[in-house]
Design an enzyme around this catalytic site. Structure first.
Site, mmCIF file in Angstrom:
data_model
loop_
_atom_site.group_PDB
_atom_site.id
_atom_site.type_symbol
_atom_site.label_atom_id
_atom_site.label_comp_id
_atom_site.label_asym_id
_atom_site.label_seq_id
_atom_site.Cartn_x
_atom_site.Cartn_y
_atom_site.Cartn_z
ATOM 1 C CB ALA A 5 -0.936 -0.029 1.215
ATOM 2 C CB CYS A 64 -8.229 -4.742 4.380
ATOM 3 S SG CYS A 64 -6.949 -3.490 4.530
ATOM 4 C CD1 TRP A 68 -35.739 13.974 16.937
ATOM 5 C CD2 TRP A 68 -33.813 15.094 16.913
ATOM 6 N NE1 TRP A 68 -36.037 15.282 17.172
ATOM 7 C CE2 TRP A 68 -34.855 16.005 17.169
ATOM 8 C CE3 TRP A 68 -32.505 15.583 16.849
ATOM 9 C CZ2 TRP A 68 -34.638 17.365 17.350
ATOM 10 C CZ3 TRP A 68 -32.289 16.934 17.049
ATOM 11 C CH2 TRP A 68 -33.345 17.819 17.292
ATOM 12 C CG ASP A 95 0.748 -0.847 8.712
ATOM 13 O OD1 ASP A 95 -0.066 0.084 8.542
ATOM 14 O OD2 ASP A 95 0.436 -2.060 8.644
ATOM 15 N NE ARG A 139 -1.828 8.716 -10.598
ATOM 16 C CZ ARG A 139 -3.100 8.832 -10.911
ATOM 17 N NH1 ARG A 139 -3.565 9.988 -11.315
ATOM 18 N NH2 ARG A 139 -3.900 7.807 -10.810
ATOM 19 N NE ARG A 189 -32.449 16.107 21.346
ATOM 20 C CZ ARG A 189 -33.732 15.800 21.134
ATOM 21 N NH1 ARG A 189 -34.192 15.715 19.892
ATOM 22 N NH2 ARG A 189 -34.544 15.559 22.122
ATOM 23 C CB VAL A 210 15.688 -4.416 1.165
ATOM 24 C CG1 VAL A 210 16.793 -3.412 1.491
ATOM 25 C CG2 VAL A 210 15.138 -4.167 -0.243
#
Ligand SMILES: Cc1cc2nc3c(=O)[nH]c(=O)nc-3n(C[C@H](O)[C@H](O)[C@H](O)COP(=O)(O)OP(=O)(O)OC[C@H]3O[C@@H](n4cnc5c(N)ncnc54)[C@H](O)[C@@H]3O)c2cc1C
Length: 456
Positions: A12, A46, A440, A289, A23, A448, A84
């Site tokens: 990720a 996940c 509500w 992470d 890009r 509230r 690595v």
């Protein structure tokens, strides 16, 4: 000569950085090589619980992009099964071991992204060669567990050790597969990411789903016969089982970086600035992470290992490496999960965090329903708010309920992110129709109630 970017850890955080950098800069300007010791890149850990449960059919459904896609479309050279083993900041090179073919390669870099993720916590007793004991960190772990669950004799009993969100999701996966499941947790409640009162609701609901929850129990070892696990030994006796799933949490995977001289902060993560540059180390960036980040409410450095942060942080690093300017604003700890139909959401500080950070506060729990009470399918929802006293600024929120509960936390996360008070929240223009909420909304009812508590 093109500048060289080396990415350590091709999931990720690492690949979000690589993609964003690409890009903005063509391959003649920036050469990108990404190393990962695993067999996959850009995969969704996940999704593992839902693949184990059978809801997701194929492992490859969890892989967003493969090395060929990165090579052909992004001109990124992804080298899987390459670990690595050293980063030399003076020589500007990494050393990687080829885990499949053997041998070692050395690669020069101008810029480095450190995105090695997290390491599962494995206490001494978990270091066993016994068959039938699994972590759930990687797709290979998932493969091994699925294979075990499908192999004859089919396991009938499972023990999940650890009641964090991964343990809870794995308990669901195994229940869905038809196993009888025991979840063992050392603390007094599972789901320590919410306050004990809300965690109690989770535990009660999980018991109702047929999961045998044992809290306040410490695991001391594993029982085996003929090399197979047969039980989990604890200070409360032995739980017989055919399979053990470990969900004991993770810590930032910083060993390689630390050995190279990257700084580590009090949370245990690599220290980065808001642009995701490693502090004090030229040309080195980190994301995911393995890093430490700022908690926007407590002001403290934290390590909250979630995919949502890893992707955003990697993107920020990539934009900056690509010549743009972007900053990561920190986190407020928003997270959601579910166990079967029970949903859990949390954001901001728990009561214990608020106390530790020195806040005075009130906390309320409001019980209501996800839909109009008369509408079919209406079910209970508990919303907890923690508000600063005096002033009423929202500091934290937690939700436990059935359908449509968890993602309501996003409304509360936006309110908290923007420093809203519970009083201002009572006026929020949230959607209402009987199939979606009572007139509500549970969020408004809780706001509230918090206003009333502040007035007392
Ligand atoms: C079962 C499970 C469920 C989850 N569910 C959620 C969820 O619902 N929501 C959410 O936000 N997050 C969830 N997460 C967390 C999320 O998956 C992680 O936060 C995210 O993957 C972190 O991304 P990363 O790039 O930092 O690290 P990783 O995804 O762990 O990637 C790091 C990579 O670095 C590689 N690596 C490490 N050291 C080396 C080395 N020396 N050389 C080469 N390669 C190396 C590893 O092989 C790995 O592929 C879940 C995690 C698990 C395990």
């Amino acid at each position: 000569m093109a500048e060289r970017l080396i990415v350590v850890g091709a999931d990720a955080g690492g690949m979000a950085a690589a993609s964003q950098a690409r890009r903005r800069r063509g391959r003649d300007d920036l050469e990108i090589v990404a190393f990962d010791r695993g067999r996959f890149t850009s995969y969704s850990a996940c999704g593992i619980p839902y693949w184990i449960s059978g809801l997701v059919d194929e492992r490859d459904d969890l892989v967003a992009r493969d090395p060929a896609t990165f090579r052909d479309e992004y001109h990124v050279d992804v080298r899987l099964r390459h670990e690595v083993t050293a980063i030399d900041l003076d020589r500007r090179e990494v050393v990687a071991r080829d885990l499949a073919g053997g041998g070692e390669v050395r690669e020069r870099f101008d810029t480095l992204v450190y995105a090695t993720g997290a390491t599962p916590v494995h206490p001494g007793w978990a270091r066993t060669e016994a068959a039938g004991v699994f972590g759930v960190q990687t797709l290979d772990d998932g493969d091994a567990l699925r294979d075990w669950l499908e192999r004859d004799p089919k396991p009938r009993r499972a023990v999940v050790v650890g009641g964090g969100y991964i343990g809870v999701e794995m308990a669901e996966a195994l229940i869905v597969r038809g196993l009888s499941v025991t979840l063992v947790e050392q603390a007094d409640q599972p789901m320590s990411t919410v306050d004990p009162d809300m965690a109690g609701l989770v535990a009660e609901a999980m018991r109702g789903l047929g999961i045998d929850i044992r809290t306040g129990v410490t695991v001391t070892g594993l029982a085996t016969r003929d090399g197979r696990v047969t039980g989990v030994c604890t200070d409360a006796g032995e739980f017989p089982t055919d399979v053990v799933v470990l969900g004991l949490g993770v810590r930032p995977n910083t060993a390689l970086g630390e050995a190279a001289g990257l700084p580590v902060g009090p949370s245990g993560g690599i220290r980065v600035d808001r642009r995701m540059r490693v502090i004090g180390v030229d040309g080195v960036w980190a994301a995911g992470d393995c890093v430490e980040t700022l908690h926007r409410v407590s002001g403290q450095p934290v390590n909250i290992p979630l995919g949502t942060h890893a992707n955003k942080q990697g993107r920020i690093a990539g934009i900056n490496i690509g010549g743009g300017y972007a900053t990561f604003p920190g986190v407020i700890g928003t997270a959601v999960t579910k166990v079967c139909d029970l949903e859990v959401g949390r954001t901001g500080l728990r009561e214990s965090d608020a106390t530790a950070a020195g806040f005075q506060f009130v906390s309320v729990v409001a019980e209501s329903t996800n839909r109009a009470g008369y509408y079919p399918g209406a079910r209970t929802m508990s919303v907890k708010l923690i508000a600063e006293k005096p002033g009423g600024r929202l500091l934290g929120a937690q939700i436990v309920g059935w359908s449509e509960a968890a993602k309501r936390i996003d409304t509360l996360a936006v309110a908290l992110w923007n420093g809203m008070t519970v009083d201002a929240m009572t006026g929020l223009d949230l959607g209402y129709a009987p199939p979606y909420a009572p007139v509500w909304d549970p969020v408004l009812i809780a706001a509230r109630k918090a206003v009333d508590a502040l007035a007392e």
